[in-house]
Design a protein around this motif. Structure first.
Motif, PDB file in Angstrom:
ATOM      1  N   UNK A  18       5.043  10.656   5.352  1.00 59.09           N
ATOM      2  CA  UNK A  18       5.844  10.953   4.151  1.00 59.09           C
ATOM      3  C   UNK A  18       5.254  10.354   2.880  1.00 59.09           C
ATOM      4  N   UNK A  19       4.180   9.547   2.999  1.00 57.47           N
ATOM      5  CA  UNK A  19       3.561   8.913   1.837  1.00 57.47           C
ATOM      6  C   UNK A  19       2.158   9.478   1.627  1.00 57.47           C
ATOM      7  N   UNK A  20       1.718   9.514   0.375  1.00 60.18           N
ATOM      8  CA  UNK A  20       0.354   9.935   0.068  1.00 60.18           C
ATOM      9  C   UNK A  20      -0.632   8.878   0.560  1.00 60.18           C
ATOM     10  N   UNK A  21      -1.909   9.219   0.684  1.00 62.25           N
ATOM     11  CA  UNK A  21      -2.892   8.202   1.073  1.00 62.25           C
ATOM     12  C   UNK A  21      -2.869   6.978   0.158  1.00 62.25           C
ATOM     13  N   UNK A  22      -2.748   7.181  -1.149  1.00 62.25           N
ATOM     14  CA  UNK A  22      -2.720   6.042  -2.076  1.00 62.25           C
ATOM     15  C   UNK A  22      -1.468   5.193  -1.873  1.00 62.25           C
ATOM     16  N   UNK A  23      -0.329   5.832  -1.626  1.00 61.04           N
ATOM     17  CA  UNK A  23       0.903   5.081  -1.366  1.00 61.04           C
ATOM     18  C   UNK A  23       0.818   4.305  -0.062  1.00 61.04           C
ATOM     19  N   UNK A  24       0.187   4.909   0.941  1.00 59.78           N
ATOM     20  CA  UNK A  24      -0.018   4.210   2.215  1.00 59.78           C
ATOM     21  C   UNK A  24      -0.922   2.993   2.025  1.00 59.78           C
ATOM     22  N   UNK A  25      -1.982   3.162   1.253  1.00 64.18           N
ATOM     23  CA  UNK A  25      -2.892   2.048   0.984  1.00 64.18           C
ATOM     24  C   UNK A  25      -2.140   0.899   0.328  1.00 64.18           C
ATOM     25  N   UNK A  26      -1.285   1.215  -0.632  1.00 59.35           N
ATOM     26  CA  UNK A  26      -0.512   0.172  -1.314  1.00 59.35           C
ATOM     27  C   UNK A  26       0.431  -0.525  -0.343  1.00 59.35           C
ATOM     28  N   UNK A  27       1.054   0.240   0.539  1.00 54.84           N
ATOM     29  CA  UNK A  27       1.974  -0.358   1.519  1.00 54.84           C
ATOM     30  C   UNK A  27       1.207  -1.232   2.519  1.00 54.84           C
ATOM     31  N   UNK A  28       0.038  -0.757   2.949  1.00 55.44           N
ATOM     32  CA  UNK A  28      -0.790  -1.550   3.856  1.00 55.44           C
ATOM     33  C   UNK A  28      -1.204  -2.866   3.193  1.00 55.44           C
ATOM     34  N   UNK A  29      -1.628  -2.784   1.948  1.00 54.05           N
ATOM     35  CA  UNK A  29      -2.045  -3.981   1.219  1.00 54.05           C
ATOM     36  C   UNK A  29      -0.882  -4.956   1.071  1.00 54.05           C
TER      37      UNK A  29
END
Length: 296
Positions: A18-29
């Motif tokens: 449900x999240x874009x790749x950039x949003x996923x990266x931010x959540x992972x970080x």
């Protein structure tokens, strides 16, 4: 490097997240991940965005994909890491798999219509950023939001698992074919969430043996769907078949996934992590350096 917070299994809007790749990266970080990989189902269109976002945040990144395979009549998922996303054979193979996914999705919509739920295919498509990758997850979100079920768990129990209305069997890539795409593109292959497959011990042994024979290098030992006894079991299988150990949350969406990005327990101590293959590259990233300093 063994205790590195690596999350090598997650999904974006390019498949069924449900999240874009950039949003996923931010959540992972935000979750403390130092090494990340986006592993969309049969799709690598989000790789450039994922890598750019990870590098902006100081995380190490390896390319990723989760390939659908049929083995012994069961759907098995094979993770691919650190491959060339422009490799022609890989690109074409994944394209063919996505075409098969679309045909299956239409058949699922027809099956649900026969069960008294019209418009399910069109409803599922509305949840998918990529119409080629309409999956059971998209159907599940439609069924929950339309009030047919109260949760994704209920969706799968009532409609989308084998023997239920809405389930459509499908033949995916062969095991050797999928590993050929990954290794031919310079990548490393891993068996995803092995505890999820309904194999007899003999069938599971055959899967691991054939996987290794075709050049497979790793198995997902610690993941979002594994319980502690299963982590122990597959750490043992990794040792038995001389495989490296991978770690990934299999994160899809906030509120849906059992484990958030970065929140998994560490790999068992006797395993050799798959990221040991990339040690020279990943230890240069700021997030990895911070993680190493915290362990001193």
């Amino acid at each position: 490097m063994h205790l590195l917070n690596a999350d090598l299994h997650s999904h974006s809007t390019f498949s069924d997240g449900s999240l874009s790749p950039a949003e996923l990266a931010a959540r992972a970080h935000a979750g403390g991940v130092a090494l990340w990989s986006l592993t969309d189902h049969d799709e690598i269109g989000g790789q450039a965005e994922a890598r750019a976002a990870a590098e902006r945040l100081g995380m190490a990144y390896v390319t990723g994909v989760e390939v659908s395979v049929t083995f012994a009549g069961e759907t098995v998922h094979i993770l691919g890491f650190d491959f060339d996303p422009l490799n022609p054979a890989l690109v074409e193979g994944l394209h063919q798999l996505r075409a098969g996914r679309n045909a299956r999705a239409r058949a699922m919509g027809d099956s649900l219509a026969e069960a008294g739920i019209p418009g399910a295919y069109e409803g599922a498509v509305a949840y998918a950023a990529n119409p080629e990758l309409v999956s059971r997850t998209h159907f599940g979100r439609f069924l929950v939001d339309q009030g047919h079920c109260s949760s994704m768990h209920e969706v799968f129990q009532r409609y989308l698992k084998e023997g239920k209305p809405g389930f459509v069997n499908h033949r995916w890539a062969g095991l050797g074919e999928a590993l050929g795409w990954i290794t031919g593109a310079g990548g490393v292959a891993a068996i995803a969430h092995p505890a999820r497959y309904r194999f007899t011990p003999t069938e599971e042994f055959a899967l691991f043996g054939e996987f290794q024979a075709h050049g497979g290098r790793a198995v997902e030992v610690t993941c979002g769907s594994h319980f502690p006894d299963e982590v122990t079991r597959y750490a043992g299988m990794a040792a038995e078949f001389d495989l490296l150990a991978s770690r990934g949350s299999d994160f899809h969406a906030p509120g849906e996934s059992r484990v958030d990005l970065g929140a998994l327990p560490d790999l068992p101590g006797k395993t050799v992590p798959v990221w040991s293959l990339w040690a020279d590259r990943i230890q240069e990233r700021p997030a990895v350096q911070r993680a190493a300093e915290a362990l001193r």
